[in-house]
Design a protein around this motif. Structure first.
Motif, short mmCIF file in Angstrom:
data_model
loop_
_atom_site.label_atom_id
_atom_site.label_comp_id
_atom_site.label_asym_id
_atom_site.label_seq_id
_atom_site.Cartn_x
_atom_site.Cartn_y
_atom_site.Cartn_z
N SER A 4 22.90 9.51 8.26
CA SER A 4 21.51 9.93 8.36
C SER A 4 21.39 11.34 8.90
CB SER A 4 20.70 8.94 9.20
OG SER A 4 21.25 8.79 10.47
N SER A 5 22.44 11.87 9.51
CA SER A 5 22.39 13.26 9.95
C SER A 5 22.40 14.21 8.76
CB SER A 5 23.56 13.57 10.89
OG SER A 5 24.78 13.42 10.21
N LEU A 6 22.69 13.69 7.57
CA LEU A 6 22.68 14.50 6.35
C LEU A 6 21.46 14.22 5.48
CD1 LEU A 6 26.43 14.05 5.39
CD2 LEU A 6 25.40 15.90 6.73
N LYS A 7 20.67 13.20 5.82
CA LYS A 7 19.54 12.81 4.99
C LYS A 7 18.44 12.21 5.86
CE LYS A 7 18.47 9.75 1.08
NZ LYS A 7 17.15 9.39 1.52
N ASN A 8 17.21 12.65 5.62
CA ASN A 8 16.08 12.05 6.32
C ASN A 8 15.80 10.69 5.69
OD1 ASN A 8 13.22 11.38 6.86
ND2 ASN A 8 13.28 13.33 7.95
N LEU A 9 15.71 9.65 6.50
CA LEU A 9 15.54 8.29 6.00
C LEU A 9 14.20 8.07 5.32
CD1 LEU A 9 17.09 6.48 9.08
CD2 LEU A 9 18.12 6.72 6.83
N THR A 23 12.15 -1.62 16.88
CA THR A 23 11.80 -2.46 15.73
C THR A 23 10.31 -2.38 15.38
OG1 THR A 23 11.58 -4.48 17.08
CG2 THR A 23 13.76 -4.02 16.09
N GLU A 24 9.46 -2.19 16.36
CA GLU A 24 8.04 -2.03 16.06
C GLU A 24 7.80 -0.74 15.28
OE1 GLU A 24 5.06 -3.84 16.40
OE2 GLU A 24 6.58 -5.40 16.53
N ALA A 25 8.53 0.31 15.63
CA ALA A 25 8.42 1.57 14.89
C ALA A 25 8.93 1.39 13.46
CB ALA A 25 9.18 2.68 15.60
N LEU A 26 10.01 0.63 13.29
CA LEU A 26 10.52 0.34 11.95
C LEU A 26 9.48 -0.44 11.15
CD1 LEU A 26 14.17 -0.80 12.79
CD2 LEU A 26 13.46 1.41 11.85
N TYR A 27 8.86 -1.42 11.79
CA TYR A 27 7.83 -2.23 11.13
C TYR A 27 6.67 -1.36 10.65
CZ TYR A 27 3.75 -5.13 10.56
OH TYR A 27 2.61 -5.70 10.05
N HIS A 28 6.18 -0.50 11.52
CA HIS A 28 5.04 0.34 11.14
C HIS A 28 5.42 1.27 9.99
CE1 HIS A 28 2.29 -1.20 14.07
NE2 HIS A 28 3.21 -1.05 15.02
N GLY A 29 6.65 1.78 9.99
CA GLY A 29 7.11 2.61 8.88
C GLY A 29 7.15 1.83 7.57
N ALA A 30 7.68 0.62 7.61
CA ALA A 30 7.77 -0.21 6.40
C ALA A 30 6.38 -0.59 5.89
CB ALA A 30 8.59 -1.46 6.67
N GLY A 43 13.76 10.52 10.51
CA GLY A 43 12.86 9.72 9.68
C GLY A 43 12.79 8.29 10.17
N ASN A 44 12.45 7.39 9.27
CA ASN A 44 12.24 6.00 9.66
C ASN A 44 12.94 5.07 8.66
OD1 ASN A 44 11.07 3.39 10.10
ND2 ASN A 44 9.41 4.39 11.21
N LYS A 45 13.90 4.32 9.16
CA LYS A 45 14.63 3.35 8.34
C LYS A 45 13.68 2.29 7.78
CE LYS A 45 18.54 1.31 6.99
NZ LYS A 45 19.46 1.90 6.03
N GLY A 46 12.56 2.05 8.44
CA GLY A 46 11.55 1.13 7.92
C GLY A 46 10.98 1.63 6.60
N ASP A 47 10.71 2.95 6.51
CA ASP A 47 10.27 3.55 5.25
C ASP A 47 11.31 3.29 4.17
OD1 ASP A 47 8.09 4.79 6.51
OD2 ASP A 47 9.08 6.73 6.66
N GLU A 48 12.55 3.59 4.50
CA GLU A 48 13.64 3.43 3.54
C GLU A 48 13.77 1.98 3.08
OE1 GLU A 48 18.05 5.18 3.46
OE2 GLU A 48 17.83 3.49 4.84
#
Length: 163
Positions: free
Chosen positions: A3-8, A36-43, A142-147
């Motif tokens: 992820s240091s090479l790509k924004n999630l 995990t709440e931040a991941l949830y909001h991103g997803a 970025g946010n793994k939830g988005d991904e």
């Protein structure tokens, strides 16, 4: 890719389909709740931005990442769920517990996806530190939830294109 090479939160538009009639389940681990709440909001935000109806999204929590596999199975067996997104965070500690949990969760989620022939997405962070987790849950990477949400959409697109 590290992820240091790509924004999630950055993605291509390939295989993005109309998801207005698709139904999603989002399972969120309560452990490491700040992350995990931040991941949830991103997803959730990504699904809504790409056309999912809020009424077509089921959100549930599980105690920890280990429980994501069984929760995913319960959701995947439902006829009214097209894809399951599993969100969690297991931070490296001083014992091998991390290795066992991460392996079990990855294997379990994969098995559920294959058993039910549905996208079941592994949105579980496995960082070395809390800061690395925060950086990947809406922070500088970025946010793994988005991904995870976009992966669900793209897998549904692939499934649709193969029919």
């Amino acid at each position: 890719m590290a992820s240091s090479l790509k924004n999630l939160s950055t993605h291509s538009e390939k295989n993005l389909i109309d998801i207005s009639q698709k139904r999603f389940a989002i399972l969120v681990s309560e452990w490491n709740e700040e992350v995990t709440e931040a991941l949830y909001h991103g997803a959730l935000q990504s699904l809504l931005e790409h056309g999912a109806k809020e009424s077509h999204i089921i959100s549930q929590t599980v105690p920890g990442s280990y429980e994501l596999s069984l929760g995913a199975q319960w959701m995947a067996q439902r006829d009214d769920v097209d894809a399951v997104i599993c969100l969690g965070c297991v931070i490296q500690g001083e014992t091998r517990h991390f290795d066992f949990i991460c392996d079990a969760v990855a294997h379990g989620i994969t098995q559920v996806s294959l058993k039910y022939n549905k996208p079941v997405i592994f949105g579980v962070l496995t960082p070395n530190t809390q800061q690395q987790a925060l950086d990947r849950a809406g922070g500088k990477w970025g946010n793994k939830g988005d991904e995870a949400a976009l992966t669900a959409i793209k897998m549904l697109g692939l499934q649709q294109n193969l029919k």
